[in-house]
Design a protein around this motif. Structure first.
Motif, PDB file in Angstrom:
ATOM      1  N   CYS A   1       0.821  -1.213   0.000  1.00 53.00           N
ATOM      2  CA  CYS A   1       0.000   0.000   0.000  1.00 53.00           C
ATOM      3  C   CYS A   1       0.852   1.258   0.000  1.00 53.00           C
ATOM      4  N   SER A   2       2.099   1.153   0.453  1.00 50.01           N
ATOM      5  CA  SER A   2       2.910   2.349   0.673  1.00 50.01           C
ATOM      6  C   SER A   2       4.114   2.475  -0.246  1.00 50.01           C
TER       7      SER A   2
ATOM      8  N   ASP B   1      -7.169   9.024  -0.125  1.00 52.12           N
ATOM      9  CA  ASP B   1      -5.841   8.849  -0.722  1.00 52.12           C
ATOM     10  C   ASP B   1      -5.340  10.141  -1.354  1.00 52.12           C
TER      11      ASP B   1
ATOM     12  N   TRP C   1      -4.602  10.790   4.036  1.00 52.43           N
ATOM     13  CA  TRP C   1      -4.194   9.443   4.458  1.00 52.43           C
ATOM     14  C   TRP C   1      -2.709   9.160   4.223  1.00 52.43           C
ATOM     15  N   PRO C   2      -2.191   9.363   3.016  1.00 57.65           N
ATOM     16  CA  PRO C   2      -0.763   9.068   2.819  1.00 57.65           C
ATOM     17  C   PRO C   2       0.156   9.902   3.714  1.00 57.65           C
TER      18      PRO C   2
ATOM     19  N   CYS D   1      -0.023   8.271   7.228  1.00 60.67           N
ATOM     20  CA  CYS D   1       0.215   6.821   7.322  1.00 60.67           C
ATOM     21  C   CYS D   1       1.417   6.356   6.517  1.00 60.67           C
TER      22      CYS D   1
ATOM     23  N   GLY E   1       2.827   7.173   3.647  1.00 63.61           N
ATOM     24  CA  GLY E   1       2.715   6.951   2.210  1.00 63.61           C
ATOM     25  C   GLY E   1       1.678   5.920   1.819  1.00 63.61           C
ATOM     26  N   CYS E   2       0.920   5.421   2.787  1.00 59.19           N
ATOM     27  CA  CYS E   2      -0.078   4.383   2.530  1.00 59.19           C
ATOM     28  C   CYS E   2      -1.206   4.918   1.645  1.00 59.19           C
ATOM     29  N   HIS E   3      -1.669   4.068   0.719  1.00 57.10           N
ATOM     30  CA  HIS E   3      -2.838   4.329  -0.107  1.00 57.10           C
ATOM     31  C   HIS E   3      -3.850   3.200   0.111  1.00 57.10           C
ATOM     32  N   THR E   4      -5.085   3.573   0.344  1.00 58.14           N
ATOM     33  CA  THR E   4      -6.088   2.566   0.717  1.00 58.14           C
ATOM     34  C   THR E   4      -6.698   1.845  -0.474  1.00 58.14           C
TER      35      THR E   4
END
Length: 221
Positions: free
Chosen positions: A121-122, A164, A168-169, A172, A174-177
């Motif tokens: 995700c990241s 996203d 969120w990124p 978190c 760089g996370c993308h849901t």
């Protein structure tokens, strides 16, 4: 989610995210029962394993004794230091190193399995990271994955796109849901051999990061 660096750097510093993950998010997932999923992710592995984005080493206690070596790649400095501490009490030999998901510090066709756990995700370039996983795997080697992925419902997909594109990124690591990670694994030259799809954690309010896949794929040649 554990951080994966860009191909240009084997080490990154995200101290706020590292503290959030190690002190809040990781323990919360433990309380929600993530240990059962970690155990399923790693069950039956043997030989040499590369774990991409090992974070602070939360998977280490679940490696079976048939694993002879784990090369745990983690770019974030604080998480890597915590993983090094965790490695000292792991049930199998674990070497924690800095490195990039898109440029793994391992030779071609040199490992029996690659593990990705809440990290695809990241990564900045998911296709490049999966190509690297395929490169270091021996022919017939396994990719084991446990990842949150794009939602099934159109309404939640809209939520994923919104978060996203905004906060969120940043919060978190760089996370993308909303990534379609299952399709990415298939497109990277892996044959999916086992895939479970489920919601985790099971909460009253749906989360944009709630849809998960867990399973295995084999390197094809």
């Amino acid at each position: 989610m554990p951080v994966a660096a860009s191909a240009s750097s084997g080490s990154v510093r995200r101290p706020l995210f590292a503290r959030l993950w190690s002190r809040v998010a990781g323990p919360a997932l433990d309380r929600a029962g993530i240990g059962d999923h970690r155990a399923r992710l790693l069950a039956g592995l043997s030989g040499t394993v590369v774990e991409i984005g090992a974070g602070n080493g939360l998977n280490f206690p679940y490696y079976p004794p048939t694993v002879t070596r784990v090369l745990a790649v983690e770019p974030e400095e604080q998480l890597r230091a915590l993983a090094t501490e965790s490695a000292r009490t792991a049930p199998v030999p674990v070497e924690v190193v800095a490195g990039s998901a898109e440029a793994l510090p391992a030779d071609d066709a040199s490992v029996d399995a690659v593990v990705v756990c809440l990290v695809l995700c990241s990564v900045p370039d998911q296709a490049a990271a999966l190509a690297e996983a395929r490169r270091v795997l021996k022919p017939g080697g396994q990719l084991r994955f446990f990842e949150h992925v794009r939602a099934e419902s159109p309404a939640m997909r809209r939520v994923q796109r919104a978060v996203d594109a905004t906060f969120w990124p940043l919060l978190c690591g760089g996370c993308h849901t909303g990534r379609d990670t299952r399709s990415a694994i298939d497109a990277a030259g892996f044959a999916l051999t086992d895939v479970r799809t489920f919601t985790f954690p099971d909460t009253r309010l749906p989360s944009p990061a709630g849809r998960h896949i867990l399973g295995a794929a084999q390197r094809t040649d």
